[in-house]
Motif scaffolding. Structure first.
Motif, short mmCIF file in Angstrom:
data_model
loop_
_atom_site.label_atom_id
_atom_site.label_comp_id
_atom_site.label_asym_id
_atom_site.label_seq_id
_atom_site.Cartn_x
_atom_site.Cartn_y
_atom_site.Cartn_z
N PRO A 9 -5.69 -9.22 -11.13
CA PRO A 9 -4.93 -8.08 -11.63
C PRO A 9 -3.56 -8.04 -10.96
O PRO A 9 -3.31 -8.79 -10.02
N PRO A 10 -2.66 -7.14 -11.44
CA PRO A 10 -1.30 -7.11 -10.90
C PRO A 10 -1.24 -7.00 -9.38
O PRO A 10 -0.39 -7.61 -8.75
N GLY A 11 -2.15 -6.25 -8.78
CA GLY A 11 -2.11 -6.06 -7.33
C GLY A 11 -2.89 -7.09 -6.53
O GLY A 11 -3.10 -6.91 -5.33
N ALA A 12 -3.29 -8.19 -7.15
CA ALA A 12 -4.12 -9.18 -6.48
C ALA A 12 -3.35 -9.88 -5.37
O ALA A 12 -2.18 -10.19 -5.48
N ASN A 13 -4.06 -10.14 -4.27
CA ASN A 13 -3.49 -10.86 -3.13
C ASN A 13 -3.54 -12.36 -3.37
O ASN A 13 -4.17 -12.85 -4.28
N TYR A 14 -2.87 -13.09 -2.46
CA TYR A 14 -2.92 -14.55 -2.43
C TYR A 14 -4.23 -14.97 -1.84
O TYR A 14 -4.69 -14.36 -0.88
N PRO A 15 -4.88 -16.00 -2.31
CA PRO A 15 -4.62 -16.74 -3.53
C PRO A 15 -5.29 -16.08 -4.74
O PRO A 15 -6.28 -15.37 -4.58
N GLN A 16 -4.78 -16.34 -5.91
CA GLN A 16 -5.37 -15.78 -7.14
C GLN A 16 -6.19 -16.84 -7.83
O GLN A 16 -5.97 -17.97 -7.79
N SER A 19 -2.04 -0.79 -10.77
CA SER A 19 -1.29 -0.91 -9.53
C SER A 19 -0.05 -1.75 -9.76
O SER A 19 0.09 -2.42 -10.78
N ASP A 20 0.87 -1.72 -8.80
CA ASP A 20 2.11 -2.48 -8.93
C ASP A 20 1.84 -3.97 -8.77
O ASP A 20 0.85 -4.39 -8.16
N LEU A 23 4.05 5.72 -5.28
CA LEU A 23 4.59 5.65 -6.64
C LEU A 23 3.54 5.45 -7.73
O LEU A 23 3.78 5.80 -8.88
N PHE A 24 2.43 4.87 -7.38
CA PHE A 24 1.45 4.49 -8.40
C PHE A 24 0.10 5.18 -8.23
O PHE A 24 -0.90 4.72 -8.78
N SER A 25 0.06 6.29 -7.49
CA SER A 25 -1.23 6.94 -7.23
C SER A 25 -1.88 7.44 -8.52
O SER A 25 -3.10 7.42 -8.63
N ARG A 33 0.84 -1.20 0.00
CA ARG A 33 0.00 0.00 0.00
C ARG A 33 0.87 1.26 0.00
O ARG A 33 0.61 2.21 -0.73
N ILE A 34 1.93 1.28 0.80
CA ILE A 34 2.83 2.43 0.85
C ILE A 34 3.48 2.65 -0.52
O ILE A 34 3.55 3.77 -1.03
N ILE A 35 3.95 1.58 -1.14
CA ILE A 35 4.57 1.68 -2.46
C ILE A 35 3.54 2.16 -3.48
O ILE A 35 3.80 3.10 -4.25
N SER A 36 2.37 1.55 -3.48
CA SER A 36 1.35 1.92 -4.47
C SER A 36 0.87 3.35 -4.29
O SER A 36 0.69 4.08 -5.26
#
Length: 170
Positions: free
Chosen positions: A163-170, A71-72, A64-66, A58-61
């Motif tokens: 999507p790229p920012g998806a959590n486990y499990p996908q 999302s990353d 850097l990605f706002s 979340r901090i990175i996104s």
């Protein structure tokens, strides 16, 4: 004629021995049991690790990605065929560079920023091993610890999560 009879009897006994030895179910062993490798985690342990990473992601996104269109990445996917092929390739590289391959190191990286936006995170493999320094030995004696094999090519370009920012499990 007596020798010919003994010859035929020998063939029959030999054929029976071969039949009972090769074709008897009692002699067919079960395939070897595959042992669990060290370091396995359960799906619930994977969930804990994934959730513990949420704050960092979340901090990175947010920083850097706002304004980015996506999302990353949180994961990379590699086809099994690509990984097994890379392990064989890494083994050949290690041999040609004078190393004994003993593992793969997984690095987190990021693509450079472009005009389209910030570069997304990626994961890549680098082969590790020990330099073969023993001279005149049938078996190379590894010296020192396991480091990245200098000059060896890594494996990258896995596919993003969906999507790229998806959590486990996908």
């Amino acid at each position: 004629m007596k020798n010919f009879g003994l010859f035929i009897l020998g063939l029959i006994i030999g054929a029976l021995v071969v039949y009972f030895y090769c074709c008897n179910d009692a002699n067919i062993s079960d395939p070897p049991e595959i042992e669990e490798p060290e370091g396995l985690i359960t799906p619930s342990e994977a969930m804990v690790l994934d959730q513990a990473y949420n704050l960092r992601h979340r901090i990175i996104s947010d920083s850097l990605f706002s304004n980015a269109p996506t999302s990353d990445n949180r994961s990379s996917w590699y086809a099994l065929e690509d990984i097994t092929s890379y392990i064989e390739y890494a083994q050949e590289q290690a041999d040609s560079l004078g190393y004994t391959l003993d593992g793969l190191r997984l690095y987190a990286g990021a693509y450079p920023d472009t005009k389209e936006g910030p570069g997304l995170m990626t994961m890549f493999f680098i082969p590790t091993g020990t330099k073969n320094t023993a001279q005149g030995s049938l078996f190379p004696i590894p010296q020192g610890g396991s480091n990245d094999i200098q000059g060896a090519k890594g494996l990258n370009y896995g596919q993003n999560g969906h999507p790229p920012g998806a959590n486990y499990p996908q």
